[in-house]
Design a protein around this motif. Structure first.
Motif, PDB file in Angstrom:
ATOM      1  N   TYR A  89      34.022  29.627  80.497  1.00 58.93           N
ATOM      2  CA  TYR A  89      35.193  28.802  80.655  1.00 58.93           C
ATOM      3  C   TYR A  89      34.715  27.612  81.609  1.00 58.93           C
ATOM      4  O   TYR A  89      34.945  26.307  81.379  1.00 58.93           O
ATOM      5  CB  TYR A  89      36.342  29.597  81.172  1.00 58.93           C
ATOM      6  CG  TYR A  89      37.703  28.537  81.113  1.00 58.93           C
ATOM      7  CD1 TYR A  89      38.454  28.313  80.143  1.00 58.93           C
ATOM      8  CD2 TYR A  89      38.003  28.335  82.473  1.00 58.93           C
ATOM      9  CE1 TYR A  89      39.510  27.361  80.174  1.00 58.93           C
ATOM     10  CE2 TYR A  89      39.305  27.333  82.541  1.00 58.93           C
ATOM     11  CZ  TYR A  89      39.829  27.073  81.536  1.00 58.93           C
ATOM     12  OH  TYR A  89      41.038  26.269  81.673  1.00 58.93           O
ATOM     13  N   VAL A  90      34.422  27.952  82.689  1.00 59.31           N
ATOM     14  CA  VAL A  90      33.825  26.844  83.646  1.00 59.31           C
ATOM     15  C   VAL A  90      32.607  26.169  83.342  1.00 59.31           C
ATOM     16  O   VAL A  90      32.730  24.868  83.490  1.00 59.31           O
ATOM     17  CB  VAL A  90      33.386  27.578  84.962  1.00 59.31           C
ATOM     18  CG1 VAL A  90      32.809  26.819  86.098  1.00 59.31           C
ATOM     19  CG2 VAL A  90      34.753  28.415  85.637  1.00 59.31           C
ATOM     20  N   ALA A  91      31.737  26.935  82.596  1.00 58.55           N
ATOM     21  CA  ALA A  91      30.489  26.151  81.873  1.00 58.55           C
ATOM     22  C   ALA A  91      30.964  25.089  80.743  1.00 58.55           C
ATOM     23  O   ALA A  91      30.480  23.913  80.987  1.00 58.55           O
ATOM     24  CB  ALA A  91      29.505  26.745  81.247  1.00 58.55           C
ATOM     25  N   LEU A  92      32.182  25.136  80.397  1.00 59.35           N
ATOM     26  CA  LEU A  92      32.715  24.327  79.132  1.00 59.35           C
ATOM     27  C   LEU A  92      33.256  23.282  79.874  1.00 59.35           C
ATOM     28  O   LEU A  92      33.126  22.144  79.790  1.00 59.35           O
ATOM     29  CB  LEU A  92      33.685  24.947  78.288  1.00 59.35           C
ATOM     30  CG  LEU A  92      32.905  26.190  77.134  1.00 59.35           C
ATOM     31  CD1 LEU A  92      34.140  26.744  76.420  1.00 59.35           C
ATOM     32  CD2 LEU A  92      32.190  25.182  76.090  1.00 59.35           C
ATOM     33  N   ALA A  93      33.962  23.577  81.174  1.00 59.84           N
ATOM     34  CA  ALA A  93      34.558  22.433  82.343  1.00 59.84           C
ATOM     35  C   ALA A  93      33.575  21.554  82.491  1.00 59.84           C
ATOM     36  O   ALA A  93      33.502  20.354  82.603  1.00 59.84           O
ATOM     37  CB  ALA A  93      35.265  23.223  82.923  1.00 59.84           C
ATOM     38  N   ILE A  95      30.493  20.843  81.325  1.00 58.72           N
ATOM     39  CA  ILE A  95      29.871  19.808  80.338  1.00 58.72           C
ATOM     40  C   ILE A  95      30.916  18.819  79.863  1.00 58.72           C
ATOM     41  O   ILE A  95      30.597  18.198  79.062  1.00 58.72           O
ATOM     42  CB  ILE A  95      29.276  20.759  79.345  1.00 58.72           C
ATOM     43  CG1 ILE A  95      30.165  21.653  78.401  1.00 58.72           C
ATOM     44  CG2 ILE A  95      28.026  21.464  79.739  1.00 58.72           C
ATOM     45  CD1 ILE A  95      29.470  22.029  77.127  1.00 58.72           C
ATOM     46  N   GLY A  96      32.235  19.007  80.197  1.00 54.02           N
ATOM     47  CA  GLY A  96      33.243  17.943  79.884  1.00 54.02           C
ATOM     48  C   GLY A  96      33.586  18.535  78.555  1.00 54.02           C
ATOM     49  O   GLY A  96      34.231  17.623  77.721  1.00 54.02           O
ATOM     50  N   TYR A  97      33.745  19.857  78.201  1.00 58.20           N
ATOM     51  CA  TYR A  97      34.315  20.045  76.809  1.00 58.20           C
ATOM     52  C   TYR A  97      35.945  19.794  76.671  1.00 58.20           C
ATOM     53  O   TYR A  97      36.481  19.199  75.496  1.00 58.20           O
ATOM     54  CB  TYR A  97      34.207  21.467  76.772  1.00 58.20           C
ATOM     55  CG  TYR A  97      34.687  22.132  75.087  1.00 58.20           C
ATOM     56  CD1 TYR A  97      33.797  21.845  74.068  1.00 58.20           C
ATOM     57  CD2 TYR A  97      35.845  22.498  74.715  1.00 58.20           C
ATOM     58  CE1 TYR A  97      34.235  22.221  72.882  1.00 58.20           C
ATOM     59  CE2 TYR A  97      36.213  23.251  73.650  1.00 58.20           C
ATOM     60  CZ  TYR A  97      35.471  22.978  72.327  1.00 58.20           C
ATOM     61  OH  TYR A  97      35.833  23.471  71.322  1.00 58.20           O
ATOM     62  N   TRP A  98      36.694  19.860  77.914  1.00 57.92           N
ATOM     63  CA  TRP A  98      37.926  19.542  77.850  1.00 57.92           C
ATOM     64  C   TRP A  98      37.840  18.201  78.891  1.00 57.92           C
ATOM     65  O   TRP A  98      37.488  17.992  79.755  1.00 57.92           O
ATOM     66  CB  TRP A  98      38.779  20.292  78.461  1.00 57.92           C
ATOM     67  CG  TRP A  98      38.812  22.010  77.782  1.00 57.92           C
ATOM     68  CD1 TRP A  98      39.507  21.794  76.494  1.00 57.92           C
ATOM     69  CD2 TRP A  98      38.143  23.004  78.003  1.00 57.92           C
ATOM     70  NE1 TRP A  98      39.145  23.316  76.098  1.00 57.92           N
ATOM     71  CE2 TRP A  98      38.398  23.936  76.779  1.00 57.92           C
ATOM     72  CE3 TRP A  98      37.345  23.465  79.048  1.00 57.92           C
ATOM     73  CZ2 TRP A  98      37.946  25.269  76.984  1.00 57.92           C
ATOM     74  CZ3 TRP A  98      37.004  24.697  79.213  1.00 57.92           C
ATOM     75  CH2 TRP A  98      37.325  25.661  77.987  1.00 57.92           C
ATOM     76  N   GLU A  99      39.030  17.341  78.881  1.00 57.42           N
ATOM     77  CA  GLU A  99      39.303  16.058  79.392  1.00 57.42           C
ATOM     78  C   GLU A  99      39.331  16.418  81.117  1.00 57.42           C
ATOM     79  O   GLU A  99      38.535  16.329  81.744  1.00 57.42           O
ATOM     80  CB  GLU A  99      40.140  15.151  79.048  1.00 57.42           C
ATOM     81  CG  GLU A  99      39.734  14.578  77.543  1.00 57.42           C
ATOM     82  CD  GLU A  99      40.770  13.576  77.279  1.00 57.42           C
ATOM     83  OE1 GLU A  99      41.361  12.782  77.977  1.00 57.42           O
ATOM     84  OE2 GLU A  99      40.778  13.131  75.965  1.00 57.42           O
ATOM     85  N   ASP A 100      40.424  16.965  81.333  1.00 56.07           N
ATOM     86  CA  ASP A 100      40.891  17.172  82.674  1.00 56.07           C
ATOM     87  C   ASP A 100      41.538  18.663  82.772  1.00 56.07           C
ATOM     88  O   ASP A 100      43.043  18.582  82.380  1.00 56.07           O
ATOM     89  CB  ASP A 100      41.603  16.051  83.178  1.00 56.07           C
ATOM     90  CG  ASP A 100      41.834  16.359  84.753  1.00 56.07           C
ATOM     91  OD1 ASP A 100      41.221  16.895  85.422  1.00 56.07           O
ATOM     92  OD2 ASP A 100      42.996  15.936  85.410  1.00 56.07           O
ATOM     93  N   ILE A 101      41.297  19.540  83.351  1.00 54.77           N
ATOM     94  CA  ILE A 101      42.134  20.719  83.502  1.00 54.77           C
ATOM     95  C   ILE A 101      41.920  21.403  84.943  1.00 54.77           C
ATOM     96  O   ILE A 101      40.970  20.986  85.712  1.00 54.77           O
ATOM     97  CB  ILE A 101      41.485  21.830  82.501  1.00 54.77           C
ATOM     98  CG1 ILE A 101      39.994  22.161  82.850  1.00 54.77           C
ATOM     99  CG2 ILE A 101      41.613  21.564  80.938  1.00 54.77           C
ATOM    100  CD1 ILE A 101      39.287  23.329  82.095  1.00 54.77           C
TER     101      ILE A 101
END
Length: 158
Positions: A89-93, A95-101
């Motif tokens: 989950y953090v790795a996806l954050a 690499i910018g998989y989600w805009e802003d979480i």
């Protein structure tokens, strides 16, 4: 104490501290945690009303399992799965998989940037994996005769 047992105990202790701290931090500020979960990507946001209680509970269950020899292996396995999920989950954050979480972790972990959080999670993922490997190897060698020390010959000194 055997070296593998020391590794298992150190890894378990570190994970117990992690799980108890994060679970209690989430419960202590449950309104903030619920708000952060509700702003997560799907399906987390939809499941937020359930996850707000289930995540801290599972973390405390993992900590409790790590405290007892009979459940330690399962606790290390649960810790490995939890840390793997959190790390992905953090790795996806990162690499910018989600805009802003928002980070929905407990306590001071909220203050870490995503990259620092990834390193933190990787450390604890490796801690759980190392503990699990040492636990499995320790159990295996106990079932196979431990250190294979020579027994005293029959009729020898007691």
């Amino acid at each position: 104490m055997e070296r593998r047992s020391i590794i298992v105990h150190v890894c378990s202790t570190l994970l117990i501290i992690l799980w108890v701290y994060t679970a209690l931090s989430k419960v202590a500020d449950v309104e903030v945690f619920a708000s952060q979960l509700s702003r997560q990507p799907e399906p987390v946001s939809t499941l937020a009303p359930i996850l707000v209680w289930v995540l801290p509970l599972v973390e405390l269950v993992a900590a409790t399992m790590l405290m007892f020899a009979q459940t330690r292996k399962s606790g290390l396995l649960l810790s490995s799965f939890l840390m793997l999920g959190f790390t992905v989950y953090v790795a996806l954050a990162v690499i910018g998989y989600w805009e802003d979480i928002p980070c929905s972790c407990g306590g001071v972990l909220n203050r870490l940037g995503w990259k620092d959080h990834l390193w933190f999670n990787l450390f604890f993922l490796m801690t759980a994996a190392l503990g699990l490997a040492a636990e499995r190897h320790s159990k295996r060698s106990k079932h196979q005769g431990g250190n294979l020390k020579q027994a005293a010959p029959a009729g020898g000194p007691a």
